[in-house]
Write an enzyme that holds these catalytic residues in place. Structure first.
Site, PDB file in Angstrom:
ATOM      1  CE  LYS A 115      -3.797  -2.170   2.575  1.00 41.20           C
ATOM      2  NZ  LYS A 115      -4.848  -2.506   1.644  1.00 41.20           N
ATOM      3  CG  HIS A 234     -12.744  -3.476   7.607  1.00 43.30           C
ATOM      4  ND1 HIS A 234     -13.297  -2.216   7.622  1.00 43.30           N
ATOM      5  CD2 HIS A 234     -12.132  -3.611   8.795  1.00 43.30           C
ATOM      6  CE1 HIS A 234     -13.039  -1.645   8.774  1.00 43.30           C
ATOM      7  NE2 HIS A 234     -12.339  -2.472   9.516  1.00 43.30           N
ATOM      8  NE  ARG A 291      -7.134  -9.948  -5.954  1.00 45.32           N
ATOM      9  CZ  ARG A 291      -8.216  -9.352  -5.481  1.00 45.32           C
ATOM     10  NH1 ARG A 291      -9.319  -9.306  -6.209  1.00 45.32           N
ATOM     11  NH2 ARG A 291      -8.220  -8.790  -4.292  1.00 45.32           N
TER      12      ARG A 291
HETATM   13  P1  ADP Z   1      -7.737  -4.401   2.561  1.00 47.47           P
HETATM   14  O1  ADP Z   1      -6.647  -4.402   1.529  1.00 47.47           O
HETATM   15  O2  ADP Z   1      -7.320  -5.019   3.848  1.00 47.47           O
HETATM   16  O3  ADP Z   1      -9.054  -4.920   2.032  1.00 47.47           O
HETATM   17  P2  ADP Z   1      -8.489  -1.607   2.092  1.00 47.47           P
HETATM   18  O4  ADP Z   1      -7.521  -0.501   2.203  1.00 47.47           O
HETATM   19  O5  ADP Z   1      -8.872  -2.040   0.711  1.00 47.47           O
HETATM   20  O6  ADP Z   1      -7.948  -2.851   2.943  1.00 47.47           O
HETATM   21  O7  ADP Z   1      -9.806  -1.240   2.893  1.00 47.47           O
HETATM   22  C1  ADP Z   1     -10.855  -2.166   3.128  1.00 47.47           C
HETATM   23  C2  ADP Z   1     -12.076  -1.444   3.675  1.00 47.47           C
HETATM   24  O8  ADP Z   1     -11.747  -0.766   4.908  1.00 47.47           O
HETATM   25  C3  ADP Z   1     -12.612  -0.338   2.769  1.00 47.47           C
HETATM   26  O9  ADP Z   1     -13.506  -0.841   1.806  1.00 47.47           O
HETATM   27  C4  ADP Z   1     -13.313   0.557   3.788  1.00 47.47           C
HETATM   28  O10 ADP Z   1     -14.550  -0.023   4.173  1.00 47.47           O
HETATM   29  C5  ADP Z   1     -12.401   0.486   4.997  1.00 47.47           C
HETATM   30  N1  ADP Z   1     -11.392   1.590   4.980  1.00 47.47           N
HETATM   31  C6  ADP Z   1     -10.139   1.552   4.460  1.00 47.47           C
HETATM   32  N2  ADP Z   1      -9.506   2.724   4.603  1.00 47.47           N
HETATM   33  C7  ADP Z   1     -10.357   3.555   5.230  1.00 47.47           C
HETATM   34  C8  ADP Z   1     -10.283   4.920   5.688  1.00 47.47           C
HETATM   35  N3  ADP Z   1      -9.184   5.659   5.523  1.00 47.47           N
HETATM   36  N4  ADP Z   1     -11.373   5.440   6.310  1.00 47.47           N
HETATM   37  C9  ADP Z   1     -12.486   4.681   6.511  1.00 47.47           C
HETATM   38  N5  ADP Z   1     -12.616   3.411   6.123  1.00 47.47           N
HETATM   39  C10 ADP Z   1     -11.574   2.838   5.483  1.00 47.47           C
END
Ligand code: ADP
Length: 500
Positions: A115, A234, A291
């Site tokens: 990330k 999540h 992907r």
């Molecule tokens: P992962 O790779 O673990 O799935 P992500 O960064 O894609 O993590 O985030 C997954 C979910 O977490 C998002 O869809 C959202 O619901 C929540 N999320 C991530 N970052 C934030 C943020 N900065 N503020 C609020 N919710 C967040």
């Protein structure tokens, strides 16, 4: 490309094979001992057992998969999602062995797999980022100062994170150290890398992601957005396309931002750029998934594209055969992930036998699954049974169609997310489009579901299915041939699966 090996299992393996078949390409399935009668194995032209059920003894054995490719003259590998799909090293080895990897370059996978690296790459390409840090936290006091400046609550996130792991909310300065330690240890255990960073916690966000395609000739298109805000832990459960709140102007802006993110790592093939959208419709880059995504069918249904065919054509060095202007949105699509989970018990994964399994049918319904009646849901893999996808001429029709499809879907033997899906589809906030990623915490209470299971009925059907499957298995075994790799540690050869 004459023969493609699908380095995956279940619904996605089957989904890829179907497109291959339409393109006149032969398919090779790989499988673990527990999957030997799975539909993806039965569907493929050839099938090879990789080993015992645990993924690290089967689906994650990259070298063994490459060995199979060479033995069977495979010229392309499709990794699906999960397993080796985002493993840069595997992609590299596939390519080094003269086989096409149906996905992006190992370099793109590597950049977007972190990330932090991803943030740094897209920053230079004008993609908006959530306020926070873009370096790993090394000094707690400094990190606390930054958090004060951003304003609590903040999120501590693992750079290598995925599947919601290594993510912690901090609401005040006093909690910082404790949450930091938790995030780090979770990240270390899950990914072997404990680098973490800070991000502003967006209070009521929507999860909006954009499907992109890029080819080897520098052409890019976006295949519109998917709204994936209905999540538990999540992780997504209900997705729809297009999003209720995205206007044509915003669609163009977010689509172009997604293409910029793809360009930042010289991306080619299909990928997904994830954003969060705040209450004022400001969007921020979250990450890029390198992907094919689980929820890709909803983009296919509204765009008319077959994304797997596009992936294969791109891997064959072909140019994308259409421009952005050629693409338009037709109707509305919704996907419900049908998981073997108990929505009345905190969505705990369930295992068992599908003693009754009947899919819904009719206009506008697509079920991508990898199971048949009588099969067991193995404990070793993701508990997703199927993706129930519907298309409607507009959102209202899609919602009504999904409700009908859920009612028609008959699954007995395991608890599923079907009743939860019905709850979502009936909820006034979902219907009005007033949702965010906290939908489940805010509105869902398991008492609102009323599912009744008749134990006696289950027993009778179960016995019937066992007999039916035995007969079917014996019949298939006499008709089909299969290629395989020696596996002396097991006696699976005695029960050779069929390959159609
Ligand atoms: P992962 O790779 O673990 O799935 P992500 O960064 O894609 O993590 O985030 C997954 C979910 O977490 C998002 O869809 C959202 O619901 C929540 N999320 C991530 N970052 C934030 C943020 N900065 N503020 C609020 N919710 C967040």
């Amino acid at each position: 490309m004459l023969k493609i090996l699908i380095a995956n299992r279940g619904e996605i393996a089957l989904r890829v094979m179907r497109s291959c078949k339409e393109m006149g390409i032969k398919t090779v399935a790989v499988y673990s001992e527990v999957d030997r009668l799975s539909p993806h194995v039965l569907y493929a032209d050839e099938a090879v057992c990789l080993g015992p059920a645990p993924s690290n003894q089967s689906y994650l054995l990259g070298d063994k998969i490459i060995e199979v490719c060479k033995k069977l003259n495979v010229d392309g590998v499709h990794p699906g999602y999960g397993f080796l799909s985002e493993n840069a090293n595997f992609a590299k080895k596939v390519i080094e062995n003269g086989i096409k990897f149906i996905g992006p370059s190992p370099e793109s996978i590597e950049i977007m797999g972190s990330k932090l690296m991803a943030k740094n790459a897209v920053k230079a390409f004008d993609t908006p980022l959530v306020p926070g840090t873009d370096q790993p936290i090394s000094d707690i006091e400094e990190a606390k100062k930054i958090s004060e400046k951003i304003g609590y609550p903040i999120l501590i996130k693992a750079s290598a994170g995925g599947g919601g792991k290594g993510m912690r909310i901090v609401t005040k300065s006093e909690e910082f150290e404790e949450q930091m330690e938790r995030a780090q240890s979770e990240a270390k255990n899950a990914f072997g890398d404990d680098s973490c960073f800070i991000e502003k916690y967006v209070a009521s966000p929507r999860h909006i992601e954009v499907q992109v395609l890029g080819d080897h000739h520098g052409n890019y298109v976006y295949v519109f957005e998917r709204e994936c805000s209905i999540q538990r832990r999540h992780q997504k459960v209900v997705e729809e396309a297009p999003s209720f709140v995205i206007t044509p102007e915003l669609r163009k802006k977010i689509g172009e931002a997604a293409i910029n993110a793809a360009k930042s790592c010289k991306y080619f093939n299909a990928g997904t750029v994830e954003f969060i959208l705040d209450e004022n419709l400001n969007f921020y880059f979250l990450e890029m998934n390198t992907r094919l995504q689980v929820e890709h069918p909803i983009s296919e249904l509204i765009s008319g594209l077959d994304l797997v065919k596009e992936q294969i054509k791109i891997a064959r060095d072909e140019k994308i055969s259409f421009s952005q202007e050629d693409l338009s949105i037709n109707g509305h699509a919704i996907e419900l992930r049908v998981y073997a989970e108990d929505p009345q018990n905190n969505f705990l994964p369930d295992i068992g036998t599908l003693i009754e399994y009947k899919k819904p049918e009719g206009l506008g319904i697509r079920v991508d699954d990898g199971f048949r009646e009588g099969m067991e849901i193995p404990i070793y893999y993701d508990p997703m049974i199927a993706k129930l996808v519907v298309w409607g001429k507009d959102r209202t029709e899609a919602i009504e169609r999904m409700k009908r499809a859920i009612d028609e879907y008959r699954i007995k033997g395991v608890k599923t997310t079907l009743p939860f899906g019905k709850f979502v589809l009936n909820h006034p906030n979902f219907i009005s489009g007033d949702i965010d990623t906290h939908f489940v915490e805010k509105y869902y209470n398991s008492d609102l579901l009323n599912e009744t299971i008749n134990e006696e009925e289950i027993k009778v059907i179960s016995e019937f299915i066992t007999i039916k499957n035995k007969l079917l298995f014996e019949k298939n075994n006499t008709q089909k041939s299969i290629s395989y790799i020696e596996n002396s540690s097991s006696n699976w050869k005695k029960n050779r699966p069929q390959a159609v």
